[in-house]
Design a protein around this motif. Structure first.
Motif, PDB file in Angstrom:
ATOM      1  N   THR A   1      85.768  38.872 133.007  1.00 18.65           N
ATOM      2  CA  THR A   1      85.015  37.774 133.623  1.00 18.65           C
ATOM      3  C   THR A   1      85.084  37.842 135.146  1.00 18.65           C
ATOM      4  O   THR A   1      84.092  37.589 135.809  1.00 18.65           O
ATOM      5  CB  THR A   1      85.559  36.401 133.166  1.00 18.65           C
ATOM      6  N   LEU A   2      86.241  38.183 135.670  1.00 17.33           N
ATOM      7  CA  LEU A   2      86.428  38.297 137.118  1.00 17.33           C
ATOM      8  C   LEU A   2      87.028  39.664 137.422  1.00 17.33           C
ATOM      9  O   LEU A   2      87.973  40.089 136.759  1.00 17.33           O
ATOM     10  CB  LEU A   2      87.353  37.188 137.637  1.00 17.33           C
ATOM     11  N   LEU A   3      86.502  40.334 138.425  1.00 19.36           N
ATOM     12  CA  LEU A   3      86.957  41.675 138.761  1.00 19.36           C
ATOM     13  C   LEU A   3      87.952  41.645 139.913  1.00 19.36           C
ATOM     14  O   LEU A   3      87.985  40.700 140.710  1.00 19.36           O
ATOM     15  CB  LEU A   3      85.755  42.548 139.134  1.00 19.36           C
TER      16      LEU A   3
ATOM     17  N   SER B   1      89.366  15.371 137.078  1.00 20.83           N
ATOM     18  CA  SER B   1      89.475  15.740 135.675  1.00 20.83           C
ATOM     19  C   SER B   1      90.848  16.347 135.425  1.00 20.83           C
ATOM     20  O   SER B   1      91.687  16.385 136.319  1.00 20.83           O
ATOM     21  CB  SER B   1      88.367  16.728 135.300  1.00 20.83           C
ATOM     22  N   SER B   2      91.069  16.815 134.218  1.00 19.53           N
ATOM     23  CA  SER B   2      92.334  17.479 133.893  1.00 19.53           C
ATOM     24  C   SER B   2      92.039  18.908 133.441  1.00 19.53           C
ATOM     25  O   SER B   2      90.895  19.261 133.143  1.00 19.53           O
ATOM     26  CB  SER B   2      93.078  16.709 132.806  1.00 19.53           C
ATOM     27  N   VAL B   3      93.070  19.726 133.361  1.00 17.68           N
ATOM     28  CA  VAL B   3      92.913  21.122 132.975  1.00 17.68           C
ATOM     29  C   VAL B   3      92.512  21.201 131.505  1.00 17.68           C
ATOM     30  O   VAL B   3      93.076  20.527 130.652  1.00 17.68           O
ATOM     31  CB  VAL B   3      94.232  21.897 133.203  1.00 17.68           C
ATOM     32  N   LYS B   4      91.514  22.033 131.226  1.00 12.67           N
ATOM     33  CA  LYS B   4      91.044  22.245 129.855  1.00 12.67           C
ATOM     34  C   LYS B   4      91.194  23.717 129.504  1.00 12.67           C
ATOM     35  O   LYS B   4      91.229  24.576 130.387  1.00 12.67           O
ATOM     36  CB  LYS B   4      89.577  21.830 129.724  1.00 12.67           C
ATOM     37  N   SER B   5      91.270  24.019 128.219  1.00 11.68           N
ATOM     38  CA  SER B   5      91.348  25.422 127.780  1.00 11.68           C
ATOM     39  C   SER B   5      90.112  26.167 128.256  1.00 11.68           C
ATOM     40  O   SER B   5      88.997  25.670 128.159  1.00 11.68           O
ATOM     41  CB  SER B   5      91.438  25.492 126.260  1.00 11.68           C
ATOM     42  N   GLY B   6      90.336  27.360 128.780  1.00 13.44           N
ATOM     43  CA  GLY B   6      89.238  28.182 129.281  1.00 13.44           C
ATOM     44  C   GLY B   6      89.015  28.069 130.773  1.00 13.44           C
ATOM     45  O   GLY B   6      88.300  28.887 131.344  1.00 13.44           O
ATOM     46  N   ASP B   7      89.609  27.071 131.425  1.00  9.03           N
ATOM     47  CA  ASP B   7      89.447  26.922 132.873  1.00  9.03           C
ATOM     48  C   ASP B   7      90.221  28.008 133.617  1.00  9.03           C
ATOM     49  O   ASP B   7      91.311  28.407 133.207  1.00  9.03           O
ATOM     50  CB  ASP B   7      89.974  25.564 133.352  1.00  9.03           C
ATOM     51  N   VAL B   8      89.667  28.487 134.719  1.00 10.61           N
ATOM     52  CA  VAL B   8      90.397  29.373 135.620  1.00 10.61           C
ATOM     53  C   VAL B   8      91.214  28.481 136.534  1.00 10.61           C
ATOM     54  O   VAL B   8      90.674  27.564 137.165  1.00 10.61           O
ATOM     55  CB  VAL B   8      89.431  30.268 136.438  1.00 10.61           C
ATOM     56  N   VAL B   9      92.526  28.723 136.593  1.00  6.77           N
ATOM     57  CA  VAL B   9      93.409  27.872 137.376  1.00  6.77           C
ATOM     58  C   VAL B   9      94.208  28.710 138.363  1.00  6.77           C
ATOM     59  O   VAL B   9      94.464  29.894 138.135  1.00  6.77           O
ATOM     60  CB  VAL B   9      94.374  27.054 136.476  1.00  6.77           C
ATOM     61  N   VAL B  10      94.579  28.095 139.464  1.00 10.05           N
ATOM     62  CA  VAL B  10      95.444  28.704 140.472  1.00 10.05           C
ATOM     63  C   VAL B  10      96.744  27.920 140.446  1.00 10.05           C
ATOM     64  O   VAL B  10      96.735  26.692 140.523  1.00 10.05           O
ATOM     65  CB  VAL B  10      94.803  28.641 141.877  1.00 10.05           C
TER      66      VAL B  10
END
Length: 153
Positions: free
Chosen positions: A56-58, A111-120
């Motif tokens: 998804t991200l390189l 919002s809150s963190v959901k499955s599938g989100d890109v997080v730092v």
């Protein structure tokens, strides 16, 4: 009798003109303060350093991360050199002064963190060090589970 308005500006006295170095200094100071506030409260730019997000991200891709999504974290070490990592690359020279430490505080998010989100997030093993939370190394990963989820490998 001569009438004068209270709102008339005095035209005889004009402000002294700023010198060129003073204009540049003012502009640079404004730019540093504005960009520090924007980077601290609104969004930050990160680069993908490794191939762990490929598909998804390189490697080398840039992300602009909105801090309002999950709530911006307030700085704990306010005295630091802006726009630099916590240490100078290749050495242990700190770019911040840990003589002033503020308590951990995060503003509410949208919002809150959901499955599938890109997080730092911060690199977990650095928690053992005495490195302040806001000066730790950042990791960029995809969330695969939230509290209550069962994750199987």
């Amino acid at each position: 009798m001569k009438w004068t308005s209270l709102f008339n500006k005095k035209t005889a006295q004009s402000k002294p003109k700023k010198s060129k170095p003073r204009e540049w200094f003012d502009a640079l100071l404004f730019a540093v303060i504005a960009s520090t506030i924007i980077k601290g409260l609104l969004f930050s730019a990160y680069a993908i350093p490794s191939g762990s997000m490929e598909g998804t991200l390189l490697t080398g891709d840039y992300l602009f991360v909105s801090k309002f999504a999950y709530g911006p974290r307030m700085p704990m070490t306010p005295v630091s050199i802006p726009f630099l990592e916590s240490t100078v690359t290749g050495s242990k020279i700190k770019t911040y002064w840990d003589g002033v430490k503020l308590p951990y505080f995060r503003l509410p998010g949208l919002s809150s963190v959901k499955s599938g989100d890109v997080v730092v997030f911060n690199y977990p093993p650095e928690a053992k060090d005495n490195t302040p939370v806001d000066m730790r190394t950042h990791y960029i990963k995809r969330c695969i589970g939230t509290p209550g989820d069962v994750v199987t490998i």
